[in-house]
Design a protein around this motif. Structure first.
Motif, short mmCIF file in Angstrom:
data_model
loop_
_atom_site.label_atom_id
_atom_site.label_comp_id
_atom_site.label_asym_id
_atom_site.label_seq_id
_atom_site.Cartn_x
_atom_site.Cartn_y
_atom_site.Cartn_z
N ALA A 84 -11.02 6.57 -3.30
CA ALA A 84 -10.82 7.95 -3.78
C ALA A 84 -10.35 8.82 -2.62
O ALA A 84 -10.37 8.39 -1.46
N ASP A 85 -9.92 10.02 -2.96
CA ASP A 85 -9.68 11.05 -1.93
C ASP A 85 -8.75 10.57 -0.81
O ASP A 85 -9.05 10.75 0.37
N TRP A 86 -7.62 10.02 -1.22
CA TRP A 86 -6.63 9.63 -0.21
C TRP A 86 -6.03 10.87 0.46
O TRP A 86 -5.59 10.82 1.59
N GLN A 87 -5.99 11.99 -0.26
CA GLN A 87 -5.52 13.27 0.32
C GLN A 87 -4.20 13.10 1.07
O GLN A 87 -4.02 13.62 2.17
N LEU A 88 -3.28 12.37 0.46
CA LEU A 88 -1.98 12.12 1.12
C LEU A 88 -1.23 13.43 1.30
O LEU A 88 -1.19 14.26 0.39
N GLY A 129 -9.16 10.13 -7.81
CA GLY A 129 -8.84 11.55 -7.67
C GLY A 129 -8.50 12.01 -6.27
O GLY A 129 -8.86 11.38 -5.28
N ASP A 130 -7.76 13.13 -6.20
CA ASP A 130 -7.27 13.66 -4.93
C ASP A 130 -6.48 12.60 -4.17
O ASP A 130 -6.64 12.43 -2.97
N VAL A 131 -5.65 11.89 -4.93
CA VAL A 131 -4.76 10.92 -4.29
C VAL A 131 -3.82 11.69 -3.36
O VAL A 131 -3.55 11.29 -2.24
N ASN A 165 -9.05 17.33 -8.52
CA ASN A 165 -8.90 18.79 -8.43
C ASN A 165 -7.76 19.20 -7.50
O ASN A 165 -7.19 20.28 -7.65
N HIS A 166 -7.41 18.35 -6.54
CA HIS A 166 -6.29 18.67 -5.65
C HIS A 166 -4.94 18.36 -6.32
O HIS A 166 -3.93 18.95 -5.95
N ASP A 167 -4.94 17.39 -7.22
CA ASP A 167 -3.68 16.96 -7.84
C ASP A 167 -3.83 16.87 -9.36
O ASP A 167 -3.59 15.83 -9.97
N GLY A 186 -14.20 8.94 -12.50
CA GLY A 186 -14.36 10.40 -12.56
C GLY A 186 -14.18 11.05 -11.21
O GLY A 186 -14.01 10.38 -10.18
N HIS A 187 -14.20 12.37 -11.23
CA HIS A 187 -14.01 13.13 -9.99
C HIS A 187 -14.79 14.44 -10.08
O HIS A 187 -14.72 15.13 -11.09
N GLY A 188 -15.52 14.76 -9.02
CA GLY A 188 -16.24 16.03 -8.99
C GLY A 188 -17.66 15.86 -8.47
O GLY A 188 -18.09 14.77 -8.12
N GLY A 215 -14.83 10.31 -7.35
CA GLY A 215 -14.19 10.89 -6.17
C GLY A 215 -14.70 12.29 -5.96
O GLY A 215 -15.40 12.83 -6.83
N ASP A 216 -14.38 12.86 -4.83
CA ASP A 216 -14.68 14.24 -4.44
C ASP A 216 -15.51 14.30 -3.17
O ASP A 216 -15.22 15.07 -2.28
N ARG A 217 -16.55 13.49 -3.08
CA ARG A 217 -17.33 13.42 -1.85
C ARG A 217 -16.62 12.48 -0.91
O ARG A 217 -16.39 11.33 -1.26
N HIS A 218 -16.31 12.95 0.29
CA HIS A 218 -15.51 12.12 1.19
C HIS A 218 -16.34 11.12 2.00
O HIS A 218 -15.79 10.25 2.66
N SER A 219 -17.66 11.26 1.95
CA SER A 219 -18.54 10.28 2.60
C SER A 219 -18.96 9.24 1.56
O SER A 219 -19.25 9.59 0.41
MN MN Z 1 -11.09 15.28 -2.18
#
Ligand code: MN
Length: 375
Positions: free
Chosen positions: A7-11, A53-55, A86-88, A161-163, A198-202
Protein backbone atom coordinates in the motif's frame (compact mmCIF):
# COMPACT_ATOMS: atom_id res chain seq x y z
CA UNK A 1 -2.35 -19.42 -1.96
CA UNK A 2 0.22 -16.73 -1.43
CA UNK A 3 0.10 -13.06 -2.36
CA UNK A 4 1.95 -9.81 -1.69
CA UNK A 5 0.13 -7.16 0.34
CA UNK A 6 1.32 -3.57 -0.13
CA UNK A 7 0.00 0.00 0.00
CA UNK A 8 0.93 3.67 0.01
CA UNK A 9 3.44 3.66 -2.82
CA UNK A 10 2.95 7.47 -2.95
CA UNK A 11 4.58 7.59 -6.39
CA UNK A 12 5.58 11.10 -7.39
CA UNK A 13 5.93 12.28 -3.79
CA UNK A 14 7.71 15.65 -3.74
CA UNK A 15 9.88 15.30 -0.60
CA UNK A 16 10.37 19.06 -0.17
CA UNK A 17 12.81 18.38 2.68
CA UNK A 18 15.40 17.00 0.26
CA UNK A 19 17.59 19.00 -2.11
CA UNK A 20 17.13 18.59 -5.89
CA UNK A 21 19.74 15.89 -6.27
CA UNK A 22 18.54 13.75 -3.36
CA UNK A 23 14.90 14.30 -4.31
CA UNK A 24 15.46 12.85 -7.79
CA UNK A 25 17.15 9.78 -6.31
CA UNK A 26 14.37 9.41 -3.75
CA UNK A 27 11.64 9.56 -6.41
CA UNK A 28 13.54 6.91 -8.37
CA UNK A 29 13.76 4.76 -5.20
CA UNK A 30 9.97 4.63 -4.92
CA UNK A 31 9.85 3.16 -8.44
CA UNK A 32 12.75 0.78 -7.76
CA UNK A 33 10.75 -0.57 -4.79
CA UNK A 34 8.16 -1.82 -7.29
CA UNK A 35 10.84 -3.81 -9.09
CA UNK A 36 11.93 -5.37 -5.78
CA UNK A 37 8.31 -6.22 -4.96
CA UNK A 38 8.27 -8.12 -8.26
CA UNK A 39 11.39 -10.01 -7.15
CA UNK A 40 9.80 -10.86 -3.79
CA UNK A 41 6.70 -12.11 -5.63
CA UNK A 42 8.88 -14.38 -7.79
CA UNK A 43 10.93 -15.67 -4.85
CA UNK A 44 7.85 -16.52 -2.78
CA UNK A 45 5.70 -17.84 -5.61
CA UNK A 46 3.07 -15.15 -4.97
CA UNK A 47 -0.04 -15.34 -7.15
CA UNK A 48 -0.59 -11.57 -7.29
CA UNK A 49 0.30 -8.20 -5.76
CA UNK A 50 -2.40 -6.12 -4.03
CA UNK A 51 -1.74 -2.38 -3.46
CA UNK A 52 -4.27 -0.83 -1.07
CA UNK A 53 -4.49 2.84 -1.94
CA UNK A 54 -2.35 5.95 -2.36
CA UNK A 55 -0.53 4.28 -5.21
CA UNK A 56 0.04 7.83 -6.48
CA UNK A 57 0.81 10.87 -4.38
CA UNK A 58 -1.98 12.80 -6.09
CA UNK A 59 -4.23 12.91 -9.14
CA UNK A 60 -2.28 15.91 -10.48
CA UNK A 61 1.07 14.34 -11.28
CA UNK A 62 3.35 14.93 -14.22
CA UNK A 63 2.20 12.20 -16.62
CA UNK A 64 5.82 11.06 -17.05
CA UNK A 65 5.48 9.36 -13.66
CA UNK A 66 2.85 7.06 -15.19
CA UNK A 67 5.17 5.92 -17.98
CA UNK A 68 7.89 5.19 -15.39
CA UNK A 69 5.42 3.40 -13.12
CA UNK A 70 4.25 1.15 -15.95
CA UNK A 71 7.85 0.40 -16.89
CA UNK A 72 8.54 -0.67 -13.28
CA UNK A 73 5.31 -2.70 -13.18
CA UNK A 74 6.51 -4.72 -16.19
CA UNK A 75 9.10 -6.20 -13.82
CA UNK A 76 6.25 -7.72 -11.80
CA UNK A 77 5.34 -11.00 -13.47
CA UNK A 78 2.02 -11.63 -11.68
CA UNK A 79 -1.25 -9.65 -11.71
CA UNK A 80 -1.12 -6.34 -9.85
CA UNK A 81 -4.34 -4.94 -8.34
CA UNK A 82 -4.49 -1.22 -7.46
CA UNK A 83 -6.99 0.41 -5.09
CA UNK A 84 -7.62 4.19 -5.32
CA UNK A 85 -7.11 5.82 -1.90
CA UNK A 86 -7.48 9.31 -0.45
CA UNK A 87 -4.45 10.66 -2.35
CA UNK A 88 -5.59 9.22 -5.69
CA UNK A 89 -9.40 8.96 -5.48
CA UNK A 90 -11.69 8.11 -8.39
CA UNK A 91 -13.00 11.67 -8.66
CA UNK A 92 -13.50 13.82 -11.76
CA UNK A 93 -9.74 14.41 -12.11
CA UNK A 94 -8.70 10.84 -11.28
CA UNK A 95 -5.26 9.81 -12.50
CA UNK A 96 -6.77 6.37 -13.23
CA UNK A 97 -9.00 7.98 -15.89
CA UNK A 98 -6.23 10.01 -17.57
CA UNK A 99 -5.51 8.99 -21.17
CA UNK A 100 -1.90 8.43 -20.17
CA UNK A 101 -3.20 5.79 -17.76
CA UNK A 102 -6.02 4.07 -19.63
CA UNK A 103 -4.17 3.88 -22.95
CA UNK A 104 -0.85 2.64 -21.58
CA UNK A 105 -1.59 0.57 -18.49
CA UNK A 106 -0.08 -2.93 -18.84
CA UNK A 107 -2.60 -5.74 -19.20
CA UNK A 108 -1.66 -7.45 -15.93
CA UNK A 109 -2.51 -4.32 -13.91
CA UNK A 110 -6.12 -3.94 -12.70
CA UNK A 111 -7.80 -1.05 -10.89
CA UNK A 112 -10.53 -1.69 -8.31
CA UNK A 113 -13.08 0.84 -9.61
CA UNK A 114 -15.99 -0.45 -7.51
CA UNK A 115 -16.72 -3.20 -4.97
CA UNK A 116 -17.66 -5.93 -7.44
CA UNK A 117 -15.59 -9.01 -6.56
CA UNK A 118 -12.64 -9.23 -8.96
CA UNK A 119 -11.34 -12.73 -9.71
CA UNK A 120 -7.66 -11.81 -9.83
CA UNK A 121 -6.50 -15.40 -10.35
CA UNK A 122 -8.68 -18.54 -10.49
CA UNK A 123 -10.09 -19.23 -7.02
CA UNK A 124 -9.20 -15.81 -5.55
CA UNK A 125 -11.54 -12.82 -5.32
CA UNK A 126 -10.55 -9.32 -4.26
CA UNK A 127 -13.29 -7.01 -3.02
CA UNK A 128 -12.15 -3.38 -3.02
CA UNK A 129 -13.43 -0.30 -1.22
CA UNK A 130 -12.07 2.46 -3.48
CA UNK A 131 -12.22 6.13 -2.50
CA UNK A 132 -14.33 8.35 -4.78
CA UNK A 133 -13.45 11.64 -3.08
CA UNK A 134 -11.13 12.93 -0.40
CA UNK A 135 -14.02 12.98 2.09
CA UNK A 136 -16.13 9.83 2.14
CA UNK A 137 -19.51 10.06 3.88
CA UNK A 138 -19.08 6.76 5.71
CA UNK A 139 -17.11 3.58 6.34
CA UNK A 140 -16.26 2.51 2.77
CA UNK A 141 -15.02 -0.93 3.83
CA UNK A 142 -18.24 -1.69 5.71
CA UNK A 143 -20.24 -0.63 2.63
CA UNK A 144 -18.14 -2.85 0.37
CA UNK A 145 -18.63 -5.84 2.70
CA UNK A 146 -22.38 -5.30 3.32
CA UNK A 147 -23.65 -7.27 0.28
CA UNK A 148 -21.19 -10.15 0.76
CA UNK A 149 -22.38 -13.66 1.60
CA UNK A 150 -20.02 -16.37 2.83
CA UNK A 151 -17.36 -17.04 0.21
CA UNK A 152 -18.32 -20.07 -1.95
CA UNK A 153 -16.34 -23.28 -1.49
CA UNK A 154 -13.03 -23.13 -3.25
CA UNK A 155 -12.94 -19.31 -3.31
CA UNK A 156 -10.51 -17.32 -1.19
CA UNK A 157 -11.75 -13.76 -0.70
CA UNK A 158 -9.54 -10.81 0.23
CA UNK A 159 -10.87 -7.36 1.20
CA UNK A 160 -8.89 -4.29 0.06
CA UNK A 161 -9.52 -1.05 1.97
CA UNK A 162 -7.91 2.25 2.81
CA UNK A 163 -8.20 4.59 5.79
CA UNK A 164 -7.97 4.80 9.56
CA UNK A 165 -9.38 1.99 11.70
CA UNK A 166 -11.53 2.46 14.82
CA UNK A 167 -9.00 0.79 17.12
CA UNK A 168 -6.09 3.04 16.11
CA UNK A 169 -7.73 6.23 14.83
CA UNK A 170 -6.93 9.40 16.75
CA UNK A 171 -10.20 10.77 15.33
CA UNK A 172 -12.70 8.09 16.37
CA UNK A 173 -15.66 10.24 15.47
CA UNK A 174 -14.74 10.59 11.80
CA UNK A 175 -17.57 9.06 9.75
CA UNK A 176 -15.04 7.41 7.43
CA UNK A 177 -13.30 5.42 10.20
CA UNK A 178 -13.20 1.70 9.44
CA UNK A 179 -15.11 -0.29 12.08
CA UNK A 180 -12.73 -3.06 13.19
CA UNK A 181 -15.37 -5.05 15.13
CA UNK A 182 -17.54 -5.26 12.02
CA UNK A 183 -14.51 -6.27 9.98
CA UNK A 184 -13.62 -9.03 12.46
CA UNK A 185 -17.15 -10.42 11.96
CA UNK A 186 -16.68 -10.38 8.17
CA UNK A 187 -13.66 -12.62 8.69
CA UNK A 188 -15.16 -14.86 11.41
CA UNK A 189 -18.35 -15.37 9.33
CA UNK A 190 -16.27 -16.62 6.41
CA UNK A 191 -17.24 -13.72 4.15
CA UNK A 192 -13.54 -13.03 3.65
CA UNK A 193 -10.27 -14.71 4.59
CA UNK A 194 -8.09 -11.63 4.93
CA UNK A 195 -8.22 -7.83 4.94
CA UNK A 196 -5.43 -5.60 3.60
CA UNK A 197 -5.57 -1.91 4.46
CA UNK A 198 -3.65 1.15 3.33
CA UNK A 199 -3.15 4.57 4.92
CA UNK A 200 -0.85 3.77 7.82
CA UNK A 201 2.68 3.88 6.48
CA UNK A 202 4.14 1.71 9.26
CA UNK A 203 3.60 -2.05 9.06
CA UNK A 204 0.82 -2.64 11.58
CA UNK A 205 -1.19 -5.60 12.84
CA UNK A 206 -4.82 -4.64 13.52
CA UNK A 207 -5.89 -8.25 13.96
CA UNK A 208 -4.36 -11.54 12.88
CA UNK A 209 -6.15 -11.29 9.53
CA UNK A 210 -6.44 -7.50 9.28
CA UNK A 211 -3.15 -5.80 8.39
CA UNK A 212 -1.57 -2.62 7.20
CA UNK A 213 1.51 -3.61 5.16
CA UNK A 214 2.72 0.02 5.23
CA UNK A 215 4.68 1.89 2.61
CA UNK A 216 7.45 -0.03 0.80
CA UNK A 217 9.75 3.02 0.99
CA UNK A 218 9.76 5.41 3.95
CA UNK A 219 7.87 8.69 3.50
CA UNK A 220 8.18 10.46 6.86
CA UNK A 221 10.46 10.62 9.88
CA UNK A 222 7.73 9.61 12.34
CA UNK A 223 7.03 6.23 10.69
CA UNK A 224 7.94 3.40 13.06
CA UNK A 225 8.32 0.43 10.73
CA UNK A 226 8.15 1.47 7.07
CA UNK A 227 9.79 -0.17 4.05
CA UNK A 228 8.04 -3.56 4.14
CA UNK A 229 5.62 -5.63 2.13
CA UNK A 230 3.75 -8.61 3.59
CA UNK A 231 3.89 -12.06 2.04
CA UNK A 232 0.50 -13.48 3.03
CA UNK A 233 -0.01 -17.24 2.84
CA UNK A 234 -3.61 -18.46 3.17
CA UNK A 235 -3.86 -22.22 3.39
CA UNK A 236 -7.28 -23.48 4.49
CA UNK A 237 -7.76 -22.18 8.03
CA UNK A 238 -4.08 -21.35 8.46
CA UNK A 239 -2.57 -17.94 7.81
CA UNK A 240 1.13 -17.13 7.73
CA UNK A 241 2.39 -13.59 7.32
CA UNK A 242 5.99 -12.72 6.59
CA UNK A 243 7.12 -9.10 6.40
CA UNK A 244 9.86 -8.59 3.81
CA UNK A 245 11.92 -5.41 3.85
CA UNK A 246 12.18 -3.84 0.39
CA UNK A 247 12.89 -0.18 1.29
CA UNK A 248 16.35 1.26 0.73
CA UNK A 249 16.02 4.67 2.36
CA UNK A 250 16.15 5.59 6.02
CA UNK A 251 14.79 8.71 7.73
CA UNK A 252 16.29 9.08 11.16
CA UNK A 253 16.68 11.47 14.06
CA UNK A 254 20.08 11.85 15.72
CA UNK A 255 19.90 13.36 19.19
CA UNK A 256 22.99 14.53 21.05
CA UNK A 257 23.99 16.80 23.87
CA UNK A 258 27.11 18.75 22.96
CA UNK A 259 29.05 20.47 25.72
CA UNK A 260 32.60 20.13 24.44
CA UNK A 261 34.75 19.55 21.38
CA UNK A 262 34.94 15.88 22.42
CA UNK A 263 31.15 15.68 22.19
CA UNK A 264 31.38 17.05 18.65
CA UNK A 265 33.93 14.33 17.82
CA UNK A 266 31.61 11.70 19.29
CA UNK A 267 28.75 13.00 17.12
CA UNK A 268 31.01 12.81 14.08
CA UNK A 269 31.77 9.17 14.85
CA UNK A 270 28.07 8.39 15.20
CA UNK A 271 27.33 9.97 11.84
CA UNK A 272 30.26 8.11 10.25
CA UNK A 273 28.84 4.81 11.49
CA UNK A 274 25.54 5.27 9.62
CA UNK A 275 25.56 3.14 6.49
CA UNK A 276 24.13 4.06 3.07
CA UNK A 277 24.51 7.79 3.73
CA UNK A 278 23.33 8.82 0.26
CA UNK A 279 20.00 7.13 1.11
CA UNK A 280 19.82 8.42 4.68
CA UNK A 281 18.06 11.63 5.72
CA UNK A 282 19.03 12.86 9.18
CA UNK A 283 17.20 15.28 11.43
CA UNK A 284 19.61 16.57 14.09
CA UNK A 285 18.23 17.28 17.55
CA UNK A 286 21.19 18.91 19.26
CA UNK A 287 21.35 20.57 22.64
CA UNK A 288 24.07 21.80 24.98
CA UNK A 289 26.53 24.64 25.29
CA UNK A 290 29.57 24.99 23.05
CA UNK A 291 32.43 27.46 22.90
CA UNK A 292 32.80 29.40 19.66
CA UNK A 293 35.69 27.13 18.65
CA UNK A 294 33.72 23.93 19.27
CA UNK A 295 30.65 25.37 17.52
CA UNK A 296 32.76 26.30 14.50
CA UNK A 297 34.19 22.81 14.48
CA UNK A 298 30.60 21.41 14.57
CA UNK A 299 29.52 23.62 11.65
CA UNK A 300 32.57 22.64 9.58
CA UNK A 301 32.02 18.94 10.37
CA UNK A 302 28.33 19.10 9.41
CA UNK A 303 29.13 21.01 6.20
CA UNK A 304 31.49 18.22 5.21
CA UNK A 305 29.04 15.41 6.10
CA UNK A 306 26.22 17.18 4.30
CA UNK A 307 27.98 16.31 1.03
CA UNK A 308 27.51 12.58 1.60
CA UNK A 309 24.14 12.36 3.35
CA UNK A 310 20.85 12.63 1.47
CA UNK A 311 19.92 15.20 4.10
CA UNK A 312 21.61 16.43 7.26
CA UNK A 313 19.83 19.36 8.87
CA UNK A 314 19.00 20.73 12.28
CA UNK A 315 15.48 19.97 13.39
CA UNK A 316 14.63 23.50 14.50
CA UNK A 317 11.96 22.53 17.01
CA UNK A 318 14.37 20.18 18.79
CA UNK A 319 17.52 22.29 18.63
CA UNK A 320 18.71 23.98 21.80
CA UNK A 321 22.36 24.69 21.22
CA UNK A 322 23.91 27.70 22.90
CA UNK A 323 27.26 29.13 21.83
CA UNK A 324 29.22 30.95 24.50
CA UNK A 325 32.35 32.86 23.40
CA UNK A 326 35.36 31.83 25.38
CA UNK A 327 38.36 34.17 25.53
CA UNK A 328 40.68 31.24 24.84
CA UNK A 329 38.86 30.58 21.55
CA UNK A 330 40.42 33.62 19.95
CA UNK A 331 43.81 33.76 21.60
CA UNK A 332 45.51 31.75 18.85
CA UNK A 333 43.94 33.60 15.95
CA UNK A 334 46.37 35.82 14.13
CA UNK A 335 44.19 38.88 13.96
CA UNK A 336 45.41 42.43 14.10
CA UNK A 337 44.24 46.00 13.71
CA UNK A 338 40.64 46.39 12.54
CA UNK A 339 39.82 42.65 12.72
CA UNK A 340 41.05 42.44 16.31
CA UNK A 341 38.97 45.48 17.25
CA UNK A 342 35.88 43.96 15.64
CA UNK A 343 36.53 40.71 17.46
CA UNK A 344 36.80 42.44 20.83
CA UNK A 345 33.57 44.30 20.22
CA UNK A 346 31.74 41.12 19.19
CA UNK A 347 32.95 39.25 22.29
CA UNK A 348 31.66 42.09 24.45
CA UNK A 349 28.27 42.18 22.66
CA UNK A 350 27.90 38.41 22.78
CA UNK A 351 28.19 38.53 26.55
CA UNK A 352 25.02 40.64 26.81
CA UNK A 353 21.43 39.37 26.69
CA UNK A 354 19.06 39.35 23.74
CA UNK A 355 18.96 39.12 19.95
CA UNK A 356 21.95 41.39 19.52
CA UNK A 357 24.02 38.95 21.56
CA UNK A 358 22.86 36.00 19.46
CA UNK A 359 23.76 37.84 16.26
CA UNK A 360 27.15 38.72 17.71
CA UNK A 361 27.66 35.06 18.62
CA UNK A 362 26.89 34.00 15.04
CA UNK A 363 29.26 36.66 13.72
CA UNK A 364 31.97 35.41 16.06
CA UNK A 365 31.54 31.89 14.76
CA UNK A 366 31.89 33.13 11.20
CA UNK A 367 34.90 35.27 12.02
CA UNK A 368 36.45 32.33 13.80
CA UNK A 369 36.06 30.09 10.77
CA UNK A 370 37.20 32.76 8.28
CA UNK A 371 40.31 33.30 10.35
CA UNK A 372 41.07 29.60 10.09
CA UNK A 373 40.21 28.58 13.63
CA UNK A 374 38.16 25.51 12.68
CA UNK A 375 40.91 23.82 10.68
MN1 MN B 1 -0.83 7.12 2.23
Amino acid sequence: MRFIASADWQLGMTAHFLDDDARARYQRARLDAIVRIGEVADEHGAAFVLVCGDVFESNQLDRAILARTFEALRAVHVPVVLLPGNHDPLDASSIYDADAFTQRVPEHVRVLRDSTPLEVVPGVEVVGAPWFSKRPAGDLVAAACAPLEAAPDGIVRVIAGHGAVSTLAPDRDSVATIDVDALRRVVSDGRASFVVLGDRHSTTEVDERIRYPGTPEVTARREEDPGNVLVVDLDGDAVTIEPVHVGRWRFTTVEARLDSADDVDALERRLDELSDKDRTAVWLALGGTLSTAAAARLDAMLDEKREVFARLEHWARHTDLVVVPDGHDFADLELGGFARAALDELVERAAREGDDAAAAGDALGLLYRLAGGAR
